[in-house]
Design an enzyme around this catalytic site. Structure first.
Site, PDB file in Angstrom:
ATOM      1  N   TYR A 129      53.405  42.389  30.854  1.00  0.00           N
ATOM      2  CA  TYR A 129      53.963  43.429  29.993  1.00  0.00           C
ATOM      3  C   TYR A 129      55.416  43.691  30.383  1.00  0.00           C
ATOM      4  O   TYR A 129      55.834  43.405  31.502  1.00  0.00           O
ATOM      5  CB  TYR A 129      53.203  44.750  30.170  1.00  0.00           C
ATOM      6  CG  TYR A 129      51.773  44.746  29.741  1.00  0.00           C
ATOM      7  CD1 TYR A 129      51.425  44.767  28.393  1.00  0.00           C
ATOM      8  CD2 TYR A 129      50.745  44.757  30.686  1.00  0.00           C
ATOM      9  CE1 TYR A 129      50.098  44.791  27.998  1.00  0.00           C
ATOM     10  CE2 TYR A 129      49.411  44.783  30.304  1.00  0.00           C
ATOM     11  CZ  TYR A 129      49.098  44.797  28.963  1.00  0.00           C
ATOM     12  OH  TYR A 129      47.788  44.823  28.571  1.00  0.00           O
ATOM     13  N   THR A 155      53.317  40.138  26.467  1.00  0.00           N
ATOM     14  CA  THR A 155      52.775  41.088  25.496  1.00  0.00           C
ATOM     15  C   THR A 155      53.816  42.138  25.132  1.00  0.00           C
ATOM     16  O   THR A 155      54.329  42.832  26.007  1.00  0.00           O
ATOM     17  CB  THR A 155      51.515  41.770  26.055  1.00  0.00           C
ATOM     18  OG1 THR A 155      50.532  40.768  26.335  1.00  0.00           O
ATOM     19  CG2 THR A 155      50.947  42.769  25.057  1.00  0.00           C
ATOM     20  N   HIS A 275      46.353  43.348  18.992  1.00  0.00           N
ATOM     21  CA  HIS A 275      45.780  43.808  20.263  1.00  0.00           C
ATOM     22  C   HIS A 275      44.297  44.143  20.096  1.00  0.00           C
ATOM     23  O   HIS A 275      43.782  45.079  20.716  1.00  0.00           O
ATOM     24  CB  HIS A 275      46.544  45.024  20.794  1.00  0.00           C
ATOM     25  CG  HIS A 275      46.670  45.059  22.286  1.00  0.00           C
ATOM     26  ND1 HIS A 275      47.806  44.668  22.948  1.00  0.00           N
ATOM     27  CD2 HIS A 275      45.803  45.433  23.255  1.00  0.00           C
ATOM     28  CE1 HIS A 275      47.635  44.809  24.251  1.00  0.00           C
ATOM     29  NE2 HIS A 275      46.413  45.266  24.462  1.00  0.00           N
TER      30      HIS A 275
END
Length: 379
Positions: A129, A155, A275
């Site tokens: 992330y 992500t 997601h």
């Protein structure tokens, strides 16, 4: 319980898991409309049946980022996988390795990079992330490279955590969450023995290694909330593109313009994904979003897709809509929770079998033969 189909594992997982864990993986954001549509929109897509095509030499093999995959499937990054079976990331990685497909380790895994990578033969992928703590990001990238990770999955659809109301009801969060989880564990002795007792330590392995102290389940939600960065932009990714020498995949694309931006950025691939319906409820299902994105960027980079994929038929549908490969998330976690490594391996066997049947009856002898003409009508 008899497991005869890939979808049987969900019920098996629900029987074995404490509710806070089952609903954490099973649930989505807000009223869960997108979560439901991910599955229903994909299942509504009609395949075009063809006959008398001589399908005797059918093959599921494909190439992706210089790797040969036994089928166009990889295991998606799923946080807290190690809470669903003893050292769950290791078990899932071994199952994927045994079936010739990649495993993707989550940033917020229980087992750290250094525990999972040596357990398998093929190089794994790693998911990261964008976080406020850039030092952690650089540390994670360096450790991933040192462990032989080939592909970075970045992500980008989580600048803030989604509102997951089911978690508050189930005990993952909310009032007296810790006491509620203890009570649930007591009433699920198989899980309590296998994971609760012998699956320790129950911390976020990648983060604990960096911080030098345990980061457990109690810290998980707070850490997420304080570290996700809503100021993220494409510019923030430039140093990562320069640092990471292997394939880089941008996960969380739902719009053709964002896909075009990923091409300009120099990404090697994208994951068309919402997601799993866990971030913004009301957005398009992946099945609805994928065709326009494929039209915009197919050939410029590799297109992966997740969200709503439960069966081998779903894999074929996603490929027909424009994906090169798919990621399995919930499906493999259900199997892992139910039967550990053997369950994930069996799930992958079932999906391969379902793909073979679908390809045989749609006249696709090779993965490259699956396309828009494999469908009766586009959504």
């Amino acid at each position: 319980m008899i497991i005869s189909a890939s979808t049987d594992y969900r019920a098996a997982a629900q029987r074995r898991l404490p509710p806070f864990l089952f609903h954490y993986i099973d649930g989505g954001a807000y009223a869960e409309h997108t979560l439901k549509r991910n599955v229903s929109d994909l299942s509504d897509i009609a395949l075009r049946q063809r006959v008398l095509r001589n399908m005797s030499d059918l093959s599921l093999e494909t190439e992706l980022f210089g790797e040969t995959l036994a089928m166009p499937v990889a295991l998606a990054p799923v946080g807290l996988t190690g809470m669903y079976a003893r050292r769950g990331e290791v078990q899932a990685a071994r199952a994927a390795d045994s079936r010739g497909i990649p495993f993707t380790l989550s940033t917020v895994s229980v087992c750290p990079i250094e525990e999972v990578a040596p357990a398998i033969q093929r190089p794994m992928w790693f998911q990261l992330y964008v976080l406020r703590d850039r030092g952690f990001m650089r540390n994670a990238l360096e450790r991933a490279q040192a462990a032989g990770v080939t592909t970075l999955v970045f992500t980008v659809d989580m600048p803030v955590p989604g509102a997951r109301y089911r978690d508050a009801h189930s005990g993952m969060s909310g009032p007296n969450a810790s006491l509620r989880r203890i009570g649930q564990a007591i009433t699920h002795p198989h899980w309590a023995w296998d994971v609760g007792l012998f699956g320790r330590p129950h911390d976020l392995g990648n983060i604990s290694t960096y911080r030098g102290n345990p980061t457990g389940l109690e810290d998980y939600i707070g850490w997420l909330g304080s570290n996700f960065d809503p100021s993220i932009s494409w510019k923030d990714l430039e140093w990562i593109r320069e640092f990471w020498k292997g394939p880089m995949v941008i996960k969380g694309i739902l719009d053709p313009d964002d896909a075009r931006d990923a091409v300009k950025f120099g990404a090697d691939g994208i994951v068309v994904s919402n997601h799993g319906g866990r971030q913004l409820d009301g957005v398009l299902s992946t099945a609805r979003a994928l065709p326009a994105i494929a039209d915009a960027v197919q050939g410029d980079l590799k297109i992966l897709a997740d969200s709503g994929i439960r069966t081998g038929l779903d894999v074929v549908r996603m490929l027909a809509l424009g994906a090169d490969t798919v990621l399995l998330g919930r499906a493999f976690v259900y199997a892992l929770a139910a039967q550990g490594e053997a369950g994930v391996a069996n799930l992958l066997d079932l999906i391969a079998k379902e793909m073979r049947v679908a390809m045989t009856l749609t006249g696709a002898r090779r993965i490259a033969d699956i396309g828009r003409d494999s469908l009766v009508n586009l959504p």
